[in-house]
Motif scaffolding. Structure first.
Motif, mmCIF file in Angstrom:
data_model
loop_
_atom_site.group_PDB
_atom_site.id
_atom_site.type_symbol
_atom_site.label_atom_id
_atom_site.label_comp_id
_atom_site.label_asym_id
_atom_site.label_seq_id
_atom_site.Cartn_x
_atom_site.Cartn_y
_atom_site.Cartn_z
ATOM 1 N N PRO A 90 34.999 42.603 28.742
ATOM 2 C CA PRO A 90 33.797 43.213 29.400
ATOM 3 C C PRO A 90 34.342 43.676 30.824
ATOM 4 O O PRO A 90 33.806 43.155 31.612
ATOM 5 N N LEU A 91 34.924 44.977 30.844
ATOM 6 C CA LEU A 91 34.998 45.600 32.337
ATOM 7 C C LEU A 91 34.428 46.702 32.498
ATOM 8 O O LEU A 91 34.532 47.304 33.811
ATOM 9 N N GLY A 92 33.687 47.188 31.287
ATOM 10 C CA GLY A 92 32.799 48.399 32.143
ATOM 11 C C GLY A 92 33.280 49.624 31.743
ATOM 12 O O GLY A 92 34.346 49.613 31.182
ATOM 13 N N LYS A 93 32.798 50.776 32.521
ATOM 14 C CA LYS A 93 33.546 51.977 32.363
ATOM 15 C C LYS A 93 34.768 52.032 33.151
ATOM 16 O O LYS A 93 34.954 51.822 34.440
ATOM 17 N N LEU A 94 35.863 52.868 32.242
ATOM 18 C CA LEU A 94 36.866 53.170 33.152
ATOM 19 C C LEU A 94 37.313 54.694 32.794
ATOM 20 O O LEU A 94 36.767 54.939 31.567
ATOM 21 N N LEU A 130 44.475 52.010 28.430
ATOM 22 C CA LEU A 130 43.376 51.047 28.833
ATOM 23 C C LEU A 130 43.787 49.759 28.657
ATOM 24 O O LEU A 130 43.154 48.663 29.653
ATOM 25 N N TYR A 131 44.590 49.202 27.816
ATOM 26 C CA TYR A 131 45.054 47.799 27.760
ATOM 27 C C TYR A 131 45.836 47.238 29.021
ATOM 28 O O TYR A 131 45.285 46.379 29.584
ATOM 29 N N GLN A 132 46.601 48.144 29.446
ATOM 30 C CA GLN A 132 47.554 47.864 30.519
ATOM 31 C C GLN A 132 46.556 47.861 31.909
ATOM 32 O O GLN A 132 46.661 46.932 32.634
ATOM 33 N N THR A 133 45.543 48.696 31.917
ATOM 34 C CA THR A 133 44.689 48.667 32.917
ATOM 35 C C THR A 133 43.682 47.388 33.015
ATOM 36 O O THR A 133 43.550 46.644 34.041
ATOM 37 N N ALA A 134 43.398 46.920 31.713
ATOM 38 C CA ALA A 134 42.419 45.750 31.595
ATOM 39 C C ALA A 134 43.470 44.596 32.118
ATOM 40 O O ALA A 134 43.006 43.650 32.903
ATOM 41 N N ASP A 165 35.587 59.217 29.973
ATOM 42 C CA ASP A 165 35.262 57.805 30.372
ATOM 43 C C ASP A 165 35.274 56.973 28.939
ATOM 44 O O ASP A 165 35.172 57.449 27.974
ATOM 45 N N TYR A 166 35.833 55.660 29.118
ATOM 46 C CA TYR A 166 35.723 54.720 28.213
ATOM 47 C C TYR A 166 35.132 53.512 28.557
ATOM 48 O O TYR A 166 35.303 53.238 29.806
ATOM 49 N N PHE A 167 34.366 52.801 27.805
ATOM 50 C CA PHE A 167 33.909 51.410 27.911
ATOM 51 C C PHE A 167 34.809 50.412 27.479
ATOM 52 O O PHE A 167 34.924 50.336 26.380
ATOM 53 N N LEU A 168 35.176 49.338 28.327
ATOM 54 C CA LEU A 168 35.754 48.036 27.801
ATOM 55 C C LEU A 168 34.580 47.161 27.724
ATOM 56 O O LEU A 168 33.942 46.557 28.390
#
Length: 153
Positions: A107-111, A11-15, A117-120
């Protein structure tokens, strides 16, 4: 726990990738607008010239603001150490509840990651604020919903 560690890193790498792409688009837009401003100066005359320049200038201001916002998000990400795990919810926490999974970062929303599903969310969001300082096993009430914290990483 190993799987959650991988998810948190992913998730961190995606963000980081998404914010990096936004910054690249901001740079490209600013470069194009700079060229456009130059051609407006050369080719136009009179009121049309002034209107064109003003429009380009407004677009440049907008792009600069977007870039500053995205750079601020990148700065937040730069401060997160995904290898750290704390017993209490804080910036950089991956929080698993009985209803929702979220990563307190930007704040990137749902991934969707690995079929889940995870919410950033930002640390400053009302939702995240209601969880800050809570521990595994605690219940959090937000907007009429009750959330049981099952895991924090």
């Amino acid at each position: 726990m190993h799987k959650l560690t991988d998810i948190k890193k992913g998730l961190y790498q995606t963000a980081c990738r998404l914010i990096g792409e936004k910054l690249d688009r901001n740079r490209s837009t600013l470069s194009e607008l700079k060229e456009s401003a130059g051609s407006e100066t050369k080719s136009s005359a009179g009121d049309k010239h002034e209107t064109g320049r003003a429009m380009v200038h407004l677009e440049q201001e907008k792009a600069v603001k977007q870039m500053a916002n995205n750079q601020a998000l990148q700065n937040v990400l730069d401060k997160i150490d995904v290898t750290l795990s704390t017993p209490m919810v804080s910036i950089g926490s991956l929080v698993i509840t009985d209803k929702v999974h979220f990563f307190i970062s930007v704040p990137l929303g749902k991934l969707n990651f690995d079929g889940q599903d995870y919410f950033l969310v930002s640390l400053t969001s009302p939702f995240a604020k209601s969880f800050v300082g809570k521990q595994r096993g605690e219940r959090v009430f937000f907007n009429g919903q009750e959330y049981l914290i099952e895991e924090i990483l």
